[in-house]
Design an enzyme around this catalytic site. Sequence first.
Site, PDB file in Angstrom:
ATOM      1  N   ASN A   9      40.288  43.341  43.729  1.00  0.00           N
ATOM      2  CA  ASN A   9      39.850  43.212  45.124  1.00  0.00           C
ATOM      3  C   ASN A   9      41.038  43.526  46.024  1.00  0.00           C
ATOM      4  O   ASN A   9      41.912  42.699  46.220  1.00  0.00           O
ATOM      5  CB  ASN A   9      39.345  41.776  45.358  1.00  0.00           C
ATOM      6  CG  ASN A   9      38.951  41.542  46.807  1.00  0.00           C
ATOM      7  OD1 ASN A   9      38.867  42.477  47.600  1.00  0.00           O
ATOM      8  ND2 ASN A   9      38.710  40.274  47.153  1.00  0.00           N
ATOM      9  N   LYS A  11      41.053  43.992  49.129  1.00  0.00           N
ATOM     10  CA  LYS A  11      40.910  43.411  50.482  1.00  0.00           C
ATOM     11  C   LYS A  11      41.225  44.476  51.548  1.00  0.00           C
ATOM     12  O   LYS A  11      40.985  45.655  51.316  1.00  0.00           O
ATOM     13  CB  LYS A  11      41.772  42.160  50.629  1.00  0.00           C
ATOM     14  CG  LYS A  11      41.540  41.178  49.475  1.00  0.00           C
ATOM     15  CD  LYS A  11      42.112  39.820  49.688  1.00  0.00           C
ATOM     16  CE  LYS A  11      41.820  38.948  48.477  1.00  0.00           C
ATOM     17  NZ  LYS A  11      42.236  37.574  48.635  1.00  0.00           N
ATOM     18  N   HIS A  94      32.412  36.554  49.405  1.00  0.00           N
ATOM     19  CA  HIS A  94      33.823  36.187  49.226  1.00  0.00           C
ATOM     20  C   HIS A  94      34.193  35.118  50.261  1.00  0.00           C
ATOM     21  O   HIS A  94      33.718  35.161  51.403  1.00  0.00           O
ATOM     22  CB  HIS A  94      34.722  37.422  49.376  1.00  0.00           C
ATOM     23  CG  HIS A  94      36.129  37.145  48.956  1.00  0.00           C
ATOM     24  ND1 HIS A  94      37.020  36.488  49.779  1.00  0.00           N
ATOM     25  CD2 HIS A  94      36.788  37.395  47.802  1.00  0.00           C
ATOM     26  CE1 HIS A  94      38.171  36.360  49.132  1.00  0.00           C
ATOM     27  NE2 HIS A  94      38.058  36.900  47.937  1.00  0.00           N
ATOM     28  N   GLU A  96      36.669  34.702  52.068  1.00  0.00           N
ATOM     29  CA  GLU A  96      37.237  35.216  53.330  1.00  0.00           C
ATOM     30  C   GLU A  96      36.124  35.692  54.263  1.00  0.00           C
ATOM     31  O   GLU A  96      36.227  35.562  55.479  1.00  0.00           O
ATOM     32  CB  GLU A  96      38.245  36.335  53.027  1.00  0.00           C
ATOM     33  CG  GLU A  96      39.542  35.750  52.470  1.00  0.00           C
ATOM     34  CD  GLU A  96      40.312  36.677  51.544  1.00  0.00           C
ATOM     35  OE1 GLU A  96      40.033  37.884  51.511  1.00  0.00           O
ATOM     36  OE2 GLU A  96      41.203  36.172  50.829  1.00  0.00           O
ATOM     37  N   GLU A 164      36.002  31.229  42.521  1.00  0.00           N
ATOM     38  CA  GLU A 164      37.290  31.356  43.192  1.00  0.00           C
ATOM     39  C   GLU A 164      37.536  30.129  44.067  1.00  0.00           C
ATOM     40  O   GLU A 164      37.074  30.076  45.214  1.00  0.00           O
ATOM     41  CB  GLU A 164      37.302  32.600  44.082  1.00  0.00           C
ATOM     42  CG  GLU A 164      37.110  33.892  43.331  1.00  0.00           C
ATOM     43  CD  GLU A 164      37.715  35.072  44.090  1.00  0.00           C
ATOM     44  OE1 GLU A 164      38.580  35.738  43.521  1.00  0.00           O
ATOM     45  OE2 GLU A 164      37.343  35.297  45.252  1.00  0.00           O
ATOM     46  N   GLY A 170      45.298  33.527  47.062  1.00  0.00           N
ATOM     47  CA  GLY A 170      46.457  34.003  47.820  1.00  0.00           C
ATOM     48  C   GLY A 170      47.535  32.954  48.037  1.00  0.00           C
ATOM     49  O   GLY A 170      48.425  33.142  48.862  1.00  0.00           O
ATOM     50  N   SER A 210      45.002  33.758  42.622  1.00  0.00           N
ATOM     51  CA  SER A 210      46.394  33.828  42.181  1.00  0.00           C
ATOM     52  C   SER A 210      46.568  34.189  40.705  1.00  0.00           C
ATOM     53  O   SER A 210      47.457  33.673  40.027  1.00  0.00           O
ATOM     54  CB  SER A 210      47.125  32.514  42.505  1.00  0.00           C
ATOM     55  OG  SER A 210      47.159  32.306  43.909  1.00  0.00           O
TER      56      SER A 210
HETATM   57  P1  PGA Z   1      44.389  36.513  44.979  1.00  0.00           P
HETATM   58  O1  PGA Z   1      42.915  36.797  45.566  1.00  0.00           O
HETATM   59  O2  PGA Z   1      44.423  37.066  43.578  1.00  0.00           O
HETATM   60  O3  PGA Z   1      45.319  37.239  45.908  1.00  0.00           O
HETATM   61  O4  PGA Z   1      44.590  35.038  44.987  1.00  0.00           O
HETATM   62  C1  PGA Z   1      41.772  36.713  44.768  1.00  0.00           C
HETATM   63  C2  PGA Z   1      40.549  37.021  45.577  1.00  0.00           C
HETATM   64  O5  PGA Z   1      40.481  36.633  46.750  1.00  0.00           O
HETATM   65  O6  PGA Z   1      39.606  37.673  45.079  1.00  0.00           O
END
Ligand code: PGA
Length: 252
Positions: A9, A11, A94, A96, A164, A170, A210
């Site tokens: 992903n 983003k 997601h 976000e 998640e 993140g 992460s």
């Molecule tokens: P990250 O994000 O690996 O940067 O923690 C995962 C995600 O949001 O899909």
Amino acid sequence: MRTPVIAANWKMNTTIPEANNLVSQMKYKLNLMENIEIIICPPFISLSVIKELLKGTSIETGAQNMYSEKEGAYTGEISPQMLRGLCEYVILGHSERRFYFSENDDIVNKKIKSALMYDLKPILCIGESLIEKESNKTEEILSEQLDKGLHEIANNKDLIIAYEPLWAIGTGMAANGEEANITIKFIRDKMAQLWNKTTSDALRILYGGSVKSNNIIEFVSKPDIDGVLVGGASLKAKEFLNIANQIDNYQQ
Ligand code: PGA
């Protein structure tokens, strides 16, 4: 046997030339990995270029979002009809999107129905916040996200679920593999109730948050975790290849 999945992903990162460059650095090596399904989810504007670049490989693509309507006066939105042919998968719900763009479970539900209608396979993201985790509400929250997000959607083995936890995204604070496996087992049991055991046993349920090359085995070595959704670490070719390689080798 469920084929493990690694989904990248990206983003809101990479210009078209950067996306091109990143895929070019990885595609030959990724294509040699035969034991995993690999899905790259770049920004919309790079989907077409990347699809072309990946022609002749087994690497698939995914969108990071879409709108539920087929076409019309929805300025700025992208429809499933437009995505058809550009990607096999679409990430929906997601955290976000839920947080910054106020997407609730009903919106996510509409999007999943619409994606399936256009033969796009949804990657449904669910997860609890830190406060919810600390007040022991994880199972309640995940149940609700599944009940509402999958409302009136029939059994479908093409669905991928990504667990998640918000506090792990993140932050560099990945979940503990053991705990993630317990939660993912809970999700699988819930799906057996919601749909049936045969489908739930066949569903790929991923962990995300992460994930890096130094913790990937902690997740993919667990019986109920069928792969990972990788954010930050998927933007570095060497790191992503390292993660994918470890999953590919683990399965052999
Ligand atoms: P990250 O994000 O690996 O940067 O923690 C995962 C995600 O949001 O899909």
